[in-house]
Each structure stands twice: as structure tokens, then as C-alpha cells.
Scaffold this motif. Structure first.
Motif, PDB file in Angstrom:
ATOM      1  N   ASN A 189       3.087   9.217  -6.402  1.00 35.78           N
ATOM      2  CA  ASN A 189       3.797  10.494  -6.234  1.00 35.78           C
ATOM      3  C   ASN A 189       4.860  10.677  -7.313  1.00 35.78           C
ATOM      4  OD1 ASN A 189       2.331  11.275  -3.960  1.00 35.78           O
ATOM      5  ND2 ASN A 189       3.747  10.286  -2.541  1.00 35.78           N
ATOM      6  N   LYS A 190       5.554   9.579  -7.665  1.00 28.66           N
ATOM      7  CA  LYS A 190       6.540   9.648  -8.744  1.00 28.66           C
ATOM      8  C   LYS A 190       5.868   9.997 -10.073  1.00 28.66           C
ATOM      9  CE  LYS A 190      10.019   6.384  -6.999  1.00 28.66           C
ATOM     10  NZ  LYS A 190      10.718   5.106  -7.280  1.00 28.66           N
ATOM     11  N   MET A 191       4.711   9.386 -10.291  1.00 33.04           N
ATOM     12  CA  MET A 191       3.998   9.658 -11.532  1.00 33.04           C
ATOM     13  C   MET A 191       3.521  11.104 -11.579  1.00 33.04           C
ATOM     14  SD  MET A 191       3.002   8.642 -14.454  1.00 33.04           S
ATOM     15  CE  MET A 191       3.167   6.854 -14.456  1.00 33.04           C
ATOM     16  N   ILE A 192       3.084  11.624 -10.453  1.00 29.69           N
ATOM     17  CA  ILE A 192       2.665  13.031 -10.395  1.00 29.69           C
ATOM     18  C   ILE A 192       3.847  13.943 -10.722  1.00 29.69           C
ATOM     19  CG2 ILE A 192       1.904  14.874  -8.835  1.00 29.69           C
ATOM     20  CD1 ILE A 192       0.174  12.753  -7.424  1.00 29.69           C
ATOM     21  N   ALA A 193       5.020  13.639 -10.132  1.00 31.20           N
ATOM     22  CA  ALA A 193       6.221  14.430 -10.418  1.00 31.20           C
ATOM     23  C   ALA A 193       6.598  14.325 -11.893  1.00 31.20           C
ATOM     24  CB  ALA A 193       7.379  13.950  -9.545  1.00 31.20           C
ATOM     25  N   TYR A 194       6.441  13.142 -12.458  1.00 26.01           N
ATOM     26  CA  TYR A 194       6.735  12.930 -13.880  1.00 26.01           C
ATOM     27  C   TYR A 194       5.793  13.744 -14.764  1.00 26.01           C
ATOM     28  CZ  TYR A 194       6.529  10.339 -18.318  1.00 26.01           C
ATOM     29  OH  TYR A 194       6.496   9.994 -19.650  1.00 26.01           O
ATOM     30  N   LEU A 195       4.515  13.731 -14.432  1.00 34.10           N
ATOM     31  CA  LEU A 195       3.521  14.427 -15.252  1.00 34.10           C
ATOM     32  C   LEU A 195       3.578  15.948 -15.093  1.00 34.10           C
ATOM     33  CD1 LEU A 195       0.452  12.061 -14.742  1.00 34.10           C
ATOM     34  CD2 LEU A 195       1.925  12.234 -16.755  1.00 34.10           C
ATOM     35  N   GLN A 196       4.151  16.419 -13.997  1.00 31.98           N
ATOM     36  CA  GLN A 196       4.263  17.863 -13.786  1.00 31.98           C
ATOM     37  C   GLN A 196       5.280  18.496 -14.726  1.00 31.98           C
ATOM     38  OE1 GLN A 196       5.081  18.198  -9.577  1.00 31.98           O
ATOM     39  NE2 GLN A 196       2.933  18.547  -9.061  1.00 31.98           N
ATOM     40  N   ASN A 197       6.199  17.671 -15.253  1.00 27.72           N
ATOM     41  CA  ASN A 197       7.158  18.158 -16.245  1.00 27.72           C
ATOM     42  C   ASN A 197       6.590  17.956 -17.644  1.00 27.72           C
ATOM     43  OD1 ASN A 197       9.863  18.777 -14.739  1.00 27.72           O
ATOM     44  ND2 ASN A 197       9.066  16.905 -13.805  1.00 27.72           N
ATOM     45  N   LYS A 198       6.379  19.025 -18.354  1.00 32.61           N
ATOM     46  CA  LYS A 198       5.765  18.938 -19.678  1.00 32.61           C
ATOM     47  C   LYS A 198       6.718  18.311 -20.673  1.00 32.61           C
ATOM     48  CE  LYS A 198       2.756  22.943 -19.043  1.00 32.61           C
ATOM     49  NZ  LYS A 198       2.355  24.262 -19.559  1.00 32.61           N
ATOM     50  N   PRO A 199       6.220  17.494 -21.594  1.00 35.70           N
ATOM     51  CA  PRO A 199       7.087  16.903 -22.620  1.00 35.70           C
ATOM     52  C   PRO A 199       7.527  17.951 -23.620  1.00 35.70           C
ATOM     53  CG  PRO A 199       4.790  16.367 -23.068  1.00 35.70           C
ATOM     54  CD  PRO A 199       4.809  17.055 -21.734  1.00 35.70           C
ATOM     55  N   PHE A 200       8.643  17.696 -24.302  1.00 30.77           N
ATOM     56  CA  PHE A 200       9.099  18.620 -25.343  1.00 30.77           C
ATOM     57  C   PHE A 200       8.133  18.566 -26.513  1.00 30.77           C
ATOM     58  CE2 PHE A 200      11.408  19.423 -29.289  1.00 30.77           C
ATOM     59  CZ  PHE A 200      11.866  20.703 -29.033  1.00 30.77           C
ATOM     60  N   ASP A 201       7.736  19.721 -26.980  1.00 41.26           N
ATOM     61  CA  ASP A 201       6.765  19.773 -28.083  1.00 41.26           C
ATOM     62  C   ASP A 201       7.254  20.748 -29.143  1.00 41.26           C
ATOM     63  OD1 ASP A 201       4.581  19.506 -29.656  1.00 41.26           O
ATOM     64  OD2 ASP A 201       3.188  20.467 -28.288  1.00 41.26           O
TER      65      ASP A 201
ATOM     66  N   THR B 188       0.829  -1.206   0.000  1.00 42.21           N
ATOM     67  CA  THR B 188       0.000   0.000   0.000  1.00 42.21           C
ATOM     68  C   THR B 188       0.864   1.256   0.000  1.00 42.21           C
ATOM     69  OG1 THR B 188      -1.715  -1.177   1.244  1.00 42.21           O
ATOM     70  CG2 THR B 188      -1.831   1.224   1.222  1.00 42.21           C
ATOM     71  N   VAL B 189       1.937   1.230   0.809  1.00 36.96           N
ATOM     72  CA  VAL B 189       2.859   2.373   0.864  1.00 36.96           C
ATOM     73  C   VAL B 189       3.549   2.575  -0.487  1.00 36.96           C
ATOM     74  CG1 VAL B 189       4.939   3.284   1.954  1.00 36.96           C
ATOM     75  CG2 VAL B 189       3.234   2.089   3.339  1.00 36.96           C
ATOM     76  N   THR B 190       3.975   1.475  -1.098  1.00 36.57           N
ATOM     77  CA  THR B 190       4.676   1.553  -2.379  1.00 36.57           C
ATOM     78  C   THR B 190       3.786   2.126  -3.475  1.00 36.57           C
ATOM     79  OG1 THR B 190       6.085  -0.327  -1.824  1.00 36.57           O
ATOM     80  CG2 THR B 190       5.859   0.196  -4.153  1.00 36.57           C
ATOM     81  N   LYS B 191       2.534   1.720  -3.494  1.00 35.86           N
ATOM     82  CA  LYS B 191       1.612   2.263  -4.494  1.00 35.86           C
ATOM     83  C   LYS B 191       1.473   3.769  -4.340  1.00 35.86           C
ATOM     84  CE  LYS B 191      -1.103  -1.947  -5.235  1.00 35.86           C
ATOM     85  NZ  LYS B 191      -2.402  -2.631  -5.032  1.00 35.86           N
ATOM     86  N   GLY B 192       1.470   4.235  -3.099  1.00 31.93           N
ATOM     87  CA  GLY B 192       1.408   5.674  -2.860  1.00 31.93           C
ATOM     88  C   GLY B 192       2.654   6.383  -3.377  1.00 31.93           C
ATOM     89  N   ARG B 193       3.826   5.769  -3.175  1.00 29.07           N
ATOM     90  CA  ARG B 193       5.069   6.370  -3.659  1.00 29.07           C
ATOM     91  C   ARG B 193       5.109   6.409  -5.180  1.00 29.07           C
ATOM     92  NH1 ARG B 193       9.221   4.119  -3.517  1.00 29.07           N
ATOM     93  NH2 ARG B 193       8.780   2.026  -2.770  1.00 29.07           N
ATOM     94  N   ILE B 194       4.638   5.339  -5.815  1.00 32.09           N
ATOM     95  CA  ILE B 194       4.621   5.317  -7.278  1.00 32.09           C
ATOM     96  C   ILE B 194       3.690   6.391  -7.819  1.00 32.09           C
ATOM     97  CG2 ILE B 194       3.993   3.932  -9.297  1.00 32.09           C
ATOM     98  CD1 ILE B 194       4.906   1.463  -7.776  1.00 32.09           C
TER      99      ILE B 194
END
Length: 315
Positions: free
Chosen positions: A303-315, A295-301
Motif C-alpha cells: 500500500n505504501k508503494m502504491i501511494a508512492y507510485l501514485q505521485n509522479k516524479p519531477f520531470d 503477511t500483514v506487513t507485506k500488505g502495508r508495504i
């Protein structure tokens, strides 16, 4: 100016990252090769306590030279990822074993196919390129990671990669040494990001250039990292496996005692019965630990995904 025009003139900022330790024999050639392959890129050399003239030679060759006092490639890459701003990062080595001419093709693949990671699949051009131990170790470790985390990356231990800003700025590096490539692969597989591959020549080291890899020592370090990350990132199957093994041990000890009790009404091996019960309790605790940590690990993942999505891809 409309959006289409802006997109047409948009040029990515490219950083070539070269961590170095005692590479004075090859660093000039590596820098010039990447400057030729990617004229618009900025080449960074981070000197990791070299005892030769690597830093001075790299600066004279036109690279931006910085220093990382904490020894180990992982420590150098952590500083590079933290300090350098770019849209795409070319990760390579300073030993002139990778084909710099492939960089433009790898970068184009990343941009056109929207890959966050493009990994170079090494093809040995000489018998000295790959040590037999390194070949076997690379295959075994890649197979282990792909089995645990998903079979989507080839030649995991290749040090030649193109990484997007989105990937780099959401990647919490933990490793300190040559296990950085393993950690990059696992992070990519864990977040299920788009991964591309290009085959490229892998050359033997030039005369006067000495490998920093230690086959057995670094192999054990990477294997230890895989086990640690398996426990950290996949706690439910990890602790369930331990629990299952403990259940088998407990039953193998306890069943004869129970069978004897049913036949005679006596428990002649009380210490064995107590040991069996204790092991079974530990097994159930292991299962519960896996459930809680999962359960803890799913929460961390998340958060990682949120951090990943906060950075916009190069367009």
C-alpha cells in the motif's frame, strides 16, 4: 510548443523547511543563506512554541512563518509535509550548523540522478561540532538500522536532506521528536527508493544558540524507535528471534527432566516440566505471530508503494 520545450522551461517548486524552537540568534542568517543559495525557493519557518522572538525575526527576514503547537520536531515535520506543496523539499535546522551553500548541489543531484532522497553526510569543522556521545550514538544507530533494513544510507541522523514530493507525500510520519530522521531513513530503505549522498561541513553552534538534543535521552528514544520499527516492519525475524530464545530456555529446563524420566520413570520436578512445556508453547505462538504479522506487513508495504507510485516524479 512541443514536449521538449516544456521540459526545458520546467522549473521545480522548491521549499526550504526550517522547524524552529528558540532560534532567534541564528534564524536570520540561516534564512538569508538559503535565499542566497536557492533564490527561487520559498523558505518556511514553523515555530514550535518558541519563548523568544524567533517567529517575528524569521518573518522580518522574508520567510513564511507558521506555527505548530504540538511540541517536537516530528510533529513539526508532519505538518510541513502535509501542508506545503512543492516538487522538492530542503529539510534543514535553524541553528546555522549546516552549509546552505550545499543546497543547490544537493538539489541538482536529486534532479539529475532522479534521487528521491539526498542525504548530507556531516563533516565536523570544529571540535565543538560533534559531541563525542552524539558521534558514537549516530554510528551505532546508523549501523543498527543498516543491518536490519539494508546498508544504503550514510549518516542517518543528519538533519540536512533533499526530499522529493513523491517521498514526502507517501511518508506516514509516526514519530514526534528528533527520531524523525531515523524514520525517514527506514521508510526510504523499506521502499528501496533511490538515495544519494553529498558531504558537507557541519559547524558548531553560534554563541547564544543552545542545542535541544539530549544525548542519552534522545539516544534511548531513537533506539526504542528502531526496536519498535523492527517489530512493526520485520515481524517474522523479530518474533522468530524471540521464539528461538524461548525454545532454548524451554529445552534447558526440560531436557534434564526428560533425561531423569528416561532413567527412573519418575518426574520429580513436575513444576519445572510444566514451566518448560508452557515456555515451548509460547515459543510456537511467537513463531505463528511472526508469520501472521509478516503477511500483514507485506500488505502495508504494498500500500505504501502504491501511494508512492501514485505521485509522479519531477520531470
Amino acid at each position: 510548443m512541443n514536449n521538449i520545450d516544456k521540459k526545458e522551461i520546467s522549473q521545480p517548486r522548491i521549499a526550504v523547511l526550517i522547524p524552529c524552537y528558540n532560534e532567534e540568534a541564528t534564524i536570520t542568517k540561516v534564512i538569508h543563506n538559503f535565499q542566497s543559495s536557492l533564490p527561487d525557493a520559498v523558505v518556511y519557518v514553523y515555530d514550535n512554541n518558541s519563548t523568544d522572538h524567533t517567529a517575528e525575526i524569521a518573518r522580518a527576514a522574508g520567510a513564511i512563518v507558521r506555527y505548530e503547537k504540538r511540541q517536537g520536531k516530528g510533529n513539526v515535520m508532519r505538518s510541513m509535509f502535509r501542508d506545503i506543496e512543492a516538487d522538492f523539499y530542503i529539510m534543514t535546522d535553524g541553528d546555522d550548523t549546516y552549509d546552505a551553500g550545499l543546497a543547490a548541489s544537493m538539489l541538482q543531484l536529486a534532479i539529475e540522478s532522479h534521487y528521491e532522497l539526498v542525504n548530507c553526510i556531516r563533516i565536523g569543522t570544529e571540535s565543538q561540532s560533534y559531541r563525542p556521545g552524539h558521534v558514537l550514538g549516530s554510528k551505532l544507530l546508523s549501523k543498527a538500522v543498516n543491518t536490519i533494513f539494508g546498508n544504503y544510507i550514510q549518516d542517518m541522523l543528519s538533519g540536512y536532506k533533499v526530499l522529493s514530493r513523491r517521498f514526502v507525500k507517501s511518508f506516514p510520519i509516526q514519530s514526534m521528536g528528533f527520531d524523525i530522521e531515523t524514520e525517514i531513513a527506514i521508510h526510504a530503505l523499506q521502499l528501496q527508493i533511490p538515495i544519494g549522498h553529498r558531504e558537507g561541513n557541519y559547524y558548531a553552534r553560534s554563541p547564544g544558540s543552545e542545542s535541544k538534543l539530549r544525548t542519552i535521552f534522545d539516544g534511548f528514544k531513537i533506539l526504542k524507535l528502531i526496536i519498535s520499527l523492527f517489530r512493526h516492519e520485520k515481524p517474522l525475524p523479530f518474533f522468530s528471534l524471540i521464539g528461538f530464545l524461548l525454545v532454548i530456555i524451554s529445552l534447558s529446563l526440560g531436557i534434564p527432566v526428560i533425561y531423569h524420566f528416561i532413567e527412573t520413570g519418575l518426574v520429580p520436578k513436575l513444576p519445572t516440566a510444566v514451566l518448560s512445556m508452557g515456555i515451548m508453547l509460547i515459543a510456537f505462538l511467537s513463531f505463528m505471530t511472526g508469520i501472521i504479522l509478516d503477511t500483514v506487513t507485506k500488505g502495508r508495504i504494498e500500500n505504501k508503494m502504491i501511494a508512492y507510485l501514485q505521485n509522479k516524479p519531477f520531470d
